[in-house]
Design an enzyme around this catalytic site. Structure first.
Site, PDB file in Angstrom:
ATOM      1  N   LYS A 172       6.674  -9.232  -2.476  1.00 55.81           N
ATOM      2  CA  LYS A 172       5.496 -10.104  -3.309  1.00 55.81           C
ATOM      3  C   LYS A 172       4.234  -9.346  -2.758  1.00 55.81           C
ATOM      4  O   LYS A 172       3.723  -9.367  -1.660  1.00 55.81           O
ATOM      5  CB  LYS A 172       5.243 -11.438  -2.274  1.00 55.81           C
ATOM      6  CG  LYS A 172       4.348 -12.175  -3.068  1.00 55.81           C
ATOM      7  CD  LYS A 172       3.728 -13.364  -2.095  1.00 55.81           C
ATOM      8  CE  LYS A 172       2.583 -13.070  -1.488  1.00 55.81           C
ATOM      9  NZ  LYS A 172       1.487 -12.557  -2.255  1.00 55.81           N
ATOM     10  N   GLU A 247       1.989  -6.837  10.806  1.00 50.41           N
ATOM     11  CA  GLU A 247       0.823  -5.880  11.088  1.00 50.41           C
ATOM     12  C   GLU A 247      -0.408  -6.543  10.696  1.00 50.41           C
ATOM     13  O   GLU A 247      -0.355  -7.019   9.592  1.00 50.41           O
ATOM     14  CB  GLU A 247       1.164  -4.765  10.220  1.00 50.41           C
ATOM     15  CG  GLU A 247       1.962  -3.697  10.682  1.00 50.41           C
ATOM     16  CD  GLU A 247       2.064  -3.253  12.150  1.00 50.41           C
ATOM     17  OE1 GLU A 247       0.794  -3.280  12.583  1.00 50.41           O
ATOM     18  OE2 GLU A 247       2.821  -3.063  12.833  1.00 50.41           O
ATOM     19  N   CYS A 281      -7.311  -1.835   7.983  1.00 49.11           N
ATOM     20  CA  CYS A 281      -7.071  -2.479   9.262  1.00 49.11           C
ATOM     21  C   CYS A 281      -7.394  -1.479  10.321  1.00 49.11           C
ATOM     22  O   CYS A 281      -7.810  -1.766  11.468  1.00 49.11           O
ATOM     23  CB  CYS A 281      -5.552  -2.490   9.582  1.00 49.11           C
ATOM     24  SG  CYS A 281      -4.844  -3.193   8.078  1.00 49.11           S
ATOM     25  N   GLU A 382     -12.612  -9.612  13.843  1.00 46.34           N
ATOM     26  CA  GLU A 382     -12.740  -8.603  12.428  1.00 46.34           C
ATOM     27  C   GLU A 382     -13.301  -8.983  11.375  1.00 46.34           C
ATOM     28  O   GLU A 382     -13.516 -10.079  10.796  1.00 46.34           O
ATOM     29  CB  GLU A 382     -11.182  -8.918  12.344  1.00 46.34           C
ATOM     30  CG  GLU A 382     -10.947  -7.540  11.214  1.00 46.34           C
ATOM     31  CD  GLU A 382      -9.351  -7.288  10.638  1.00 46.34           C
ATOM     32  OE1 GLU A 382      -8.985  -8.485  10.371  1.00 46.34           O
ATOM     33  OE2 GLU A 382      -9.154  -6.240  10.532  1.00 46.34           O
TER      34      GLU A 382
HETATM   35  C1  UN1 Z   1      -4.317  -0.246   6.779  1.00 47.78           C
HETATM   36  O1  UN1 Z   1      -5.590  -0.341   6.680  1.00 47.78           O
HETATM   37  O2  UN1 Z   1      -3.737  -1.392   6.839  1.00 47.78           O
HETATM   38  O3  UN1 Z   1      -4.526   5.086   8.806  1.00 47.78           O
HETATM   39  C2  UN1 Z   1      -3.555   0.939   6.542  1.00 47.78           C
HETATM   40  C3  UN1 Z   1      -4.900   4.786   7.922  1.00 47.78           C
HETATM   41  C4  UN1 Z   1      -4.050   4.611   6.552  1.00 47.78           C
HETATM   42  C5  UN1 Z   1      -3.283   3.262   6.526  1.00 47.78           C
HETATM   43  C6  UN1 Z   1      -4.234   2.380   6.828  1.00 47.78           C
HETATM   44  N1  UN1 Z   1      -3.176   5.888   6.520  1.00 47.78           N
HETATM   45  O4  UN1 Z   1      -6.064   4.252   7.788  1.00 47.78           O
END
Ligand code: UN1
Length: 492
Positions: A172, A247, A281, A382
């Site tokens: 999804k 995550e 993230c 965040e």
């Molecule tokens: C994300 O932000 O969820 O390390 C992944 C990084 C990328 C992946 C980010 N290769 O910034």
């Protein structure tokens, strides 16, 4: 154009389904419509996936891997097209779109290699004439729930290990970014993956996500997204005794010590804070700076921020694209207001941009706060946008303490020329990823990706570690003594 589910190797409309618009965040234009599926679509997909999995598990892993080589090859061939679609549907600048597609290509070839590894262990037995080994066994049907900020890379981190290990999946994608999933489903179809191995079901988390988590035949849920949603996924998954891999958020910091190469630090901060308009993230959202270089760093950041061109990510000269949608824009702006109320000093940015050429899109000005207190809300929560908070410290110990003060633990970085400080930092920074003399973004696919504390629940995406999510360990004992040997009892 209407995007429909890909189930059991065919495109399925389903009866009387609702559709929602997919919007280009750079200009507000509708790109296509996507189906909002319901529980019955999930049921159908799981039925197909369950049927297919029995056979798929018997296909030798190197043969399963051959499909991944083909997928990787097609992705490589279509790299530019995929990157363009990605930029249109979520806004990241085209250079980063290409980078993300490359991440998926790398993952395809890397995981294809696992088809000839999938290492287990052979170990000595306690008993004579007995053989002991462990193998990775497929789990069954797995559910993948992916976010809009990395619509292809994160999907590859999950789906490729899942299939090379002999599982089948229901994916999804985020409602904001179904086009990448559609492109990937076309590729799965073209390489001839057996029907039911890969299934894509579009729709909301509330409907489709919940139906996936509650489905008794889905054994694993691998989720990337917000902490609020992740908590709900874990709660519901827990009730159904699912293996849940999460995550979630980050509040990543770059530490700049007094001996740092400041030009390099500035480059690293700008790239990791304003790349993807701060919507990674892993994005840098705090800068923890030694007091002796604070003024100098502020100055250099301000100078360099002036050069950040903002606009539609398809324009090669643009450095910062739009954020994903109007609610994201409002959330970012509300944090900037909170920062001001908390007494932080706004040095640059702090505005929603509506100038000519940006109208209709969702643009936020790259923003820099200084004199931010380590425990204030803008330094703890965040924001997921192009906003950095500078926090002053007096020593490495204090910097590490401030870094570790947040509830998240995804990524951290330190700029220093002192090898002793660098090694102490990599030992003591409580995050799943640590960089020395680089920003907080740019994880490579062959290493584990994930974080400590509120960022996750102990699992990892990508790398060989991802296989731990999608396999069960099976321990096998073969006794060739011809008699009944009893472990722990028949020992001398
Ligand atoms: C994300 O932000 O969820 O390390 C992944 C990084 C990328 C992946 C980010 N290769 O910034």
């Amino acid at each position: 154009m209407k995007l429909n589910n890909y189930i059991n190797g065919s495109w399925q409309e389903g009866g009387g389904a609702d559709y929602t618009a997919v919007v280009n965040p750079a200009n507000g234009e509708t790109l296509c419509e996507v189906k909002l599926s319901g529980k019955s679509d999930v049921d159908e997909a799981v039925k197909a996936a369950k049927r297919a999995q029995k056979e798929w598990a018997l296909v030798p892993a190197p043969k399963r891997a051959d499909y991944l080589y083909e997928i990787g090859r097609l992705m490589k061939e279509r790299k530019e097209h995929l990157a363009q679609v990605l930029t249109k549907e979520m806004g990241k600048v085209i250079e980063e779109g290409r980078g993300e597609v490359q991440e998926g290509i790398d993952m395809a070839f890397y995981m294809a290699g696992e088809g000839r590894r999938l290492f287990g262990e052979t170990v000595p037995s306690e008993l004579q004439d007995k053989f002991a080994m462990s193998v990775r066994a497929p789990i069954g049907v797995v559910g993948l729930i992916t976010p809009w900020n990395f619509p292809v890379a994160i999907a590859t981190w999950k789906s490729f290990p899942a299939i090379v290990a002999g599982n089948t999946f229901i994916w999804k994608p985020a409602t904001e970014t179904p086009m990448m999933a559609y492109e990937m489903a076309k590729i799965f179809d073209e390489v001839g993956l057996p029907p039911g191995v890969a299934n894509v079901v579009f729709g909301s988390g509330g409907e489709v996500g919940t139906a996936m988590i509650e489905h008794p035949d889905i054994r694993v849920i691998s989720f990337t997204g917000s902490t609020e949603t992740g908590r709900r996924v874990a709660e519901l998954g827990g009730r159904h005794l699912k293996k849940v891999s999460l995550e979630m958020g980050g509040k990543n910091a770059v530490i700049v010590m007094d001996d740092a190469d400041l030009d390099l630090a500035v480059e690293g901060i700008l790239w990791s804070a304003f790349g993807t308009a701060g919507q990674r993230c892993t994005a840098c959202s705090r800068v923890i700076v030694h007091r002796d270089v604070k003024k100098e760093l502020e100055q250099r950041l301000l100078e360099q921020m002036k050069g950040l061109t903002i606009g539609d990510g398809l324009d090669e000269s643009v450095r910062v694209g739009p954020v994903v949608n109007a609610p994201a824009l409002e959330k970012i702006h509300s944090y900037v207001e909170i920062g001001k109320q908390e007494g932080a000093k706004l040095l640059a940015g702090g505005r929603i941009l509506e100038d000519d050429g940006l109208k209709g899109g969702y643009y936020y000005e790259p923003t820099l706060f200084t004199d931010v207190k380590w425990d204030s809300r803008i330094a703890q929560e965040e924001i997921f946008g192009p906003v950095i908070s500078l926090i002053e410290v007096g020593s490495l110990d204090e910097a590490i303490e401030v870094n570790n003060s947040v509830t998240y633990g995804l990524s951290s970085s330190i700029f220093t020329r002192d090898v002793n400080q660098a090694f102490r930092a990599q030992r003591d920074l409580d995050t799943g990823i640590v960089y020395v003399n680089a920003g907080t973004t740019g994880a490579e696919i062959h290493l584990p990706f994930g974080g400590t504390k509120g960022t996750g629940n102990g699992h990892r995406d990508s790398g060989v570690a991802a296989l731990d999510v999608f396999t069960e360990w099976k321990s096998i004992y073969v006794d060739y003594s011809g008699k009944l040997q009893r472990a722990q009892i028949d020992t001398e």
